[in-house]
Design a protein around this motif. Structure first.
Motif, PDB file in Angstrom:
ATOM      1  N   ALA A   1     -83.273  -8.517 -22.803  1.00  0.00           N
ATOM      2  CA  ALA A   1     -82.136  -8.260 -23.692  1.00  0.00           C
ATOM      3  C   ALA A   1     -82.055  -6.784 -24.074  1.00  0.00           C
ATOM      4  N   GLN A   2     -83.207  -6.177 -24.358  1.00  0.00           N
ATOM      5  CA  GLN A   2     -83.229  -4.756 -24.704  1.00  0.00           C
ATOM      6  C   GLN A   2     -82.771  -3.899 -23.529  1.00  0.00           C
ATOM      7  N   ASP A   3     -83.261  -4.228 -22.346  1.00  0.00           N
ATOM      8  CA  ASP A   3     -82.912  -3.452 -21.158  1.00  0.00           C
ATOM      9  C   ASP A   3     -81.412  -3.538 -20.872  1.00  0.00           C
ATOM     10  N   GLU A   4     -80.845  -4.719 -21.013  1.00  0.00           N
ATOM     11  CA  GLU A   4     -79.419  -4.900 -20.741  1.00  0.00           C
ATOM     12  C   GLU A   4     -78.547  -4.122 -21.732  1.00  0.00           C
ATOM     13  N   VAL A   5     -78.884  -4.214 -23.023  1.00  0.00           N
ATOM     14  CA  VAL A   5     -78.037  -3.535 -24.005  1.00  0.00           C
ATOM     15  C   VAL A   5     -78.187  -2.021 -23.906  1.00  0.00           C
ATOM     16  N   ASN A   6     -79.403  -1.537 -23.649  1.00  0.00           N
ATOM     17  CA  ASN A   6     -79.595  -0.088 -23.556  1.00  0.00           C
ATOM     18  C   ASN A   6     -78.942   0.496 -22.320  1.00  0.00           C
ATOM     19  N   ASN A   7     -78.952  -0.257 -21.225  1.00  0.00           N
ATOM     20  CA  ASN A   7     -78.315   0.222 -20.000  1.00  0.00           C
ATOM     21  C   ASN A   7     -76.789   0.170 -20.074  1.00  0.00           C
ATOM     22  N   SER A   8     -76.274  -0.524 -21.077  1.00  0.00           N
ATOM     23  CA  SER A   8     -74.815  -0.577 -21.240  1.00  0.00           C
ATOM     24  C   SER A   8     -74.347   0.274 -22.425  1.00  0.00           C
ATOM     25  N   GLY A   9     -75.183   1.212 -22.853  1.00  0.00           N
ATOM     26  CA  GLY A   9     -74.773   2.158 -23.889  1.00  0.00           C
ATOM     27  C   GLY A   9     -75.348   1.900 -25.270  1.00  0.00           C
ATOM     28  N   GLY A  10     -76.072   0.790 -25.426  1.00  0.00           N
ATOM     29  CA  GLY A  10     -76.713   0.523 -26.700  1.00  0.00           C
ATOM     30  C   GLY A  10     -75.832  -0.231 -27.673  1.00  0.00           C
ATOM     31  N   ILE A  11     -76.234  -0.215 -28.935  1.00  0.00           N
ATOM     32  CA  ILE A  11     -75.519  -0.896 -30.014  1.00  0.00           C
ATOM     33  C   ILE A  11     -74.714   0.146 -30.776  1.00  0.00           C
ATOM     34  N   ASN A  12     -73.434   0.159 -30.553  1.00  0.00           N
ATOM     35  CA  ASN A  12     -72.564   1.173 -31.166  1.00  0.00           C
ATOM     36  C   ASN A  12     -73.079   2.585 -30.888  1.00  0.00           C
ATOM     37  N   GLY A  13     -73.531   2.781 -29.641  1.00  0.00           N
ATOM     38  CA  GLY A  13     -74.008   4.099 -29.224  1.00  0.00           C
ATOM     39  C   GLY A  13     -75.470   4.367 -29.529  1.00  0.00           C
ATOM     40  N   LYS A  14     -76.142   3.444 -30.207  1.00  0.00           N
ATOM     41  CA  LYS A  14     -77.559   3.623 -30.538  1.00  0.00           C
ATOM     42  C   LYS A  14     -78.407   2.716 -29.656  1.00  0.00           C
ATOM     43  N   LEU A  15     -79.456   3.288 -29.041  1.00  0.00           N
ATOM     44  CA  LEU A  15     -80.332   2.488 -28.194  1.00  0.00           C
ATOM     45  C   LEU A  15     -81.268   1.648 -29.052  1.00  0.00           C
TER      46      LEU A  15
ATOM     47  N   LYS B   1     -83.506   9.869 -26.779  1.00  0.00           N
ATOM     48  CA  LYS B   1     -82.109  10.030 -27.179  1.00  0.00           C
ATOM     49  C   LYS B   1     -82.004  10.395 -28.653  1.00  0.00           C
ATOM     50  N   GLY B   2     -82.879   9.813 -29.462  1.00  0.00           N
ATOM     51  CA  GLY B   2     -82.932  10.181 -30.884  1.00  0.00           C
ATOM     52  C   GLY B   2     -82.247   9.200 -31.801  1.00  0.00           C
ATOM     53  N   ASP B   3     -81.031   8.818 -31.494  1.00  0.00           N
ATOM     54  CA  ASP B   3     -80.271   7.930 -32.370  1.00  0.00           C
ATOM     55  C   ASP B   3     -80.523   6.495 -31.922  1.00  0.00           C
TER      56      ASP B   3
END
Length: 834
Positions: free
Chosen positions: A511-525, A482-484
């Motif tokens: 925790a990483q899998d859950e946040v990344n599958n829900s769009g990341g942290i303010n759009g950043k994985l 994704k890059g960002d």
């Protein structure tokens, strides 16, 4: 007190095993220094050259049989060590062979577990094993079915009162055995003993740990990828092997040369030369004497330089013939690199400038920060570099700016090289769980082919749900593609307590899998770098230093035990990098720094357990069994004792120390019962759970058992069984503790089974960082957010908030009991009612 040695050298083998002519020379060199009354002073030194299997096994058993407690027994082996498909180690004899299908005939070898058994049965409490084993190329190409590159010497040969020194625990390198007069490792073992240079504290004696330090330093000067190891507990480190001269002019001059070579990055500076000339005059040494000493000190550095030059010439010649390189040429160069003991970073610094000289073969590639970019990162990211010096560490820094991907499949490449102990996905650290798909995923990630990495890691996950490393690497590949992205790190003891490491990594991965599958942290994985610190103080500090230097890392989850967590915390404190410890209950972490946080409240653990013992079990005369060398468990036990005494309870005087070399379960139980004990409290280090179980076995259910959370492991259940039935412990989480919390069910679906409290607390530590990073973009901002009274997040163990000390606010503690599953011979941890 006798000093006895057996020196075994195997140079001749059956077809399929590479000859090792240096092995016989290794044995003779060792014999000379050990037999010399002014050096080793051994009473008996037996030499065994090219023995058959039976002869070698009998000699080893005889060596350890009939010895006294104070006898010093040394076993030296130079030859092939072979690891089978199950990870077990064997020592090859001259008649070791394989079947027509290329399978090892184990009956023609001496198994490591046989050696371990005879050592354990010996009365001697001073045993030293030195292995100069050539693992790489042990069989002809293609005949070894599976190899993860790691040999578990610690568990297969280690033990109390014992020290095991190895030339390497890697099956990757052979290090120029063929054609050498003496093996690299043995050369410097002998040199350290013969010259006295291994006497690092200059007390006139060379101990095992001093010899390891000297030989390891010299080996890595000559072959940086070669990593000598020592496996010993406190008693083993200080076994004295040989005498060293005191006030010897030659040794004094040698030490000064080593000082100036180190200061001069492999050379003697002008100032160093002036100092040495003055010392030569004062010691009245001849020019011939000093020249010989300097030549010997500089020899491994010169060897390293020759290897670099040899590789450079080979690479230049090959690239002039064919650029870009063919797959076969690259494979040949990789083999040359391995045989030379050179690391990837050594090779990168050679190849990059040569590549820039080559004309483009087609249209220039898009400006995607490729090889030149990473060469610059190598050069300016150097934390400590001694050309030909001791350990050479490189750390690659990531440009914090977003990466533009040239194609759908590709992604930016970033590689860590820190003793092969840190990885984003380019290297497999957890080597017990792997298959071709996982290996292919790591290789693709290393090449910047994220799409292939994603596909391979996904395939591997279907075959092995329980491996958290693969899920982290899968998410890293997606984030990199994704890059960002945002990056944190986790440090766990993969090499020493693999189950603990997996439990912690599962929490981070979930925790990483859950946040990344829900769009990341303010759009950043979220991207996670994994580090293996082995619960080792020096390694943890070293990793912490490099994490501090890498400004793209915003926080660290870890470390596991106090011997790693506390020293690393001081580094993070000075470097102003947030660390959240999910498992350590060492009170020294409390209030250490604004950047240090803890998920588990130790006071709550102690209070819950002590209250139960006093109020429910009426155990007012308890024997405390603790590992005195484990600060967190010792602190836990001390606090428990205070809590008992404050309520007029009594601590039984029986001495029960798991780290005591004379620990005897039956003696302890006998003393405890005679002195009126009515309970046993077990607080072992994670590596001493076996001793706690031994004590439980001797107890035979006579005294109620209680323990610290350390005993909450699958090992405890699997090995303890009926001996631990009814044991009560305090834990910060249990699957049934918070009924409405979705964490347990999600974890079971994700990992294919139940998880441990360490998974839950590490999940919560990662979750807290994710929540903090949604409000912060720098390290400074992150620690302020976590300290804010307005900060909170719901985790697996309940609401997560932090006091100004960094401690968790009011986290709940649950009492758990070991209980037999109905109708089975299996046991489980069940939740006790409040």
């Amino acid at each position: 007190m006798a000093k006895v040695a057996l020196l075994i050298g195997v140079s001749e083998y059956e077809p399929g095993l590479t000859p090792l002519p240096a092995a016989t020379n290794d044995v003779e060199a060792m014999r000379q220094v050990l037999h010399n009354p002014e050096i080793g002073g051994f009473d008996e030194v037996k030499v065994l050259i090219n023995p058959q299997q039976h002869e070698m096994a009998v000699a080893i058993e005889t060596l350890f049989d009939g010895r006294q407690r104070d006898d010093l027994i040394l076993l030296f082996f130079s030859g092939h060590g072979i690891k089978d498909e199950n990870g077990k180690l064997y020592f090859a004899t001259c008649n070791t062979c394989k079947t027509d299908r290329g399978v090892l005939v184990k009956a023609t070898t001496v198994p490591a577990n046989f050696v371990h058994e005879v050592m354990s049965n010996s009365r001697s409490k001073r045993e030293v094993v030195i292995l100069d084993c050539c693992f790489s190329g042990a069989f002809a190409e293609g005949l070894l079915a599976r190899d993860d590159g790691f040999v578990d010497v610690r568990n297969q040969l280690g033990g109390e009162g014992r020290a095991v020194l190895t030339s390497s625990t890697s099956t990757q390198y052979s290090f120029e055995q063929q054609g050498a007069d003496i093996s690299t490792y043995t050369r410097y073992i002998v040199e350290g003993l013969k010259t006295g240079a291994a006497d690092r504290d200059e007390d006139g004696w060379i101990s095992v740990d001093e010899l390891h330090e000297y030989a390891g330093k010299k080996v890595q000067e000559a072959a940086p990828a070669m990593k000598p190891e020592i496996y010993a507990i406190k008693e083993g480190y200080k076994i004295y092997l040989a005498k060293a001269p005191v006030d010897d002019p030659n040794l004094q001059y040698r030490r000064e040369v080593e000082h100036w070579v180190k200061r001069g990055n492999g050379e003697i500076s002008f100032i160093g030369r002036a100092a040495l000339d003055g010392l030569q005059d004062r010691l009245q040494l001849t020019p011939e004497q000093t020249a010989a000493i300097e030549t010997e000190v500089l020899a491994p550095i010169e060897v390293y330089k020759k290897k670099l030059h040899r590789y450079e010439q080979a690479y230049r010649n090959e690239i002039e013939r064919n650029f870009p390189l063919s797959d076969q040429a690259r494979a040949d160069l990789n083999r040359l690199q391995q045989m030379s003991g050179l690391r990837d970073e050594d090779i990168a610094l050679i190849e990059a400038p040569i590549n820039t000289e080559q004309p483009p073969t087609s249209a220039p590639p898009p400006p995607d920060k490729n090889f030149l970019y990473y060469l610059r990162q190598y050069i300016f990211g150097v934390i400590g570099l001694v050309i030909g010096g001791t350990v050479v560490y490189f750390f690659l820094h990531r440009d914090p700016s977003p990466v533009t991907q040239p194609t759908e499949n590709s992604c930016a490449k970033e590689t860590y090289s820190l003793n092969d102990n840190v990885s984003l996905g380019e290297e497999i650290l957890e080597k017990q769980d792997t298959n071709p798909d996982k290996e292919a995923g790591a290789q693709a990630f290393a090449k910047g082919d994220c799409q292939t990495a994603i596909e391979k890691f996904n395939l591997y996950r279907k075959a092995n749900l329980t491996d958290p490393e693969a899920l982290i690497y899968l998410n890293n590949a997606k984030a990199r593609q994704k890059g960002d992205r945002l990056k944190i790190a986790v440090s766990v003891p993969i090499g020493t307590t693999i189950n603990n490491a997996k439990e912690m990594l599962r929490g981070v991965a979930q925790a990483q899998d859950e946040v990344n599958n829900s769009g990341g942290i303010n759009g950043k994985l979220l991207e996670v770098a994994i580090a293996n610190d082995d619960n080792d103080t020096d390694e943890a500090q070293n990793i912490a230093k490099h994490f501090v230097q890498d400004r793209s890392i915003l926080a660290v989850v870890g470390h596991n035990a106090s011997e790693a967590a506390v020293p690393a915390a001081y580094v993070y404190k000075s470097g102003k990098l947030v660390m959240i410890s999910p498992t350590s209950f060492d009170q020294r972490l409390s209030g250490l720094s604004n950047y240090i946080f803890r998920i588990v409240s130790t006071n709550n653990l102690v209070k819950s357990l002590s209250n139960y013992k006093i109020n429910s079990a009426a155990t007012s005369n308890v024997v405390i069994c603790v590992d005195a060398e484990s600060p967190d468990n010792k602190w836990f036990a001390d606090e428990y004792a205070k809590a008992i005494e404050q309520t007029n309870g009594k601590i039984n005087p029986t001495n029960c120390n798991f780290s005591d070399s004379s620990f005897d379960s039956n003696v302890i139980l006998s003393q405890a019962i005679k002195s009126g004990a009515n309970g046993l409290f077990l607080a072992p280090h994670i590596s001493k759970i076996n001793k706690a179980l031994e004590l439980a076995r001797a107890n035979q259910g006579r005294l109620p058992l209680f323990s610290s959370p350390t005993m909450y492991t699958q090992q405890t259940l699997a090995e303890g069984k009926a001996d631990i039935n009814g044991m009560i412990l305090a834990a910060p989480w249990h699957p049934q503790a918070i009924p409405d919390n979705p964490f347990g069910q999600k974890a079971q679906a994700l990992w294919g089974g139940r998880v441990n409290w360490r998974t839950a607390t590490t999940y919560d530590g990662t979750l807290a960082l994710i929540a903090g990073l949604k409000q912060a973009s720098t390290r400074e901002e992150l620690q302020k957010v976590l300290h804010s009274s307005n900060f909170s997040v719901e985790g697996a163990t309940g609401k997560i908030q932090f006091e100004q000390s960094g401690d968790r606010i009011n986290n709940r503690i649950f009492l758990v009991k070991v209980q037999q599953k109905a109708g089975t011979n299996e046991y489980e941890f069940v939740l006790l009612p409040n």
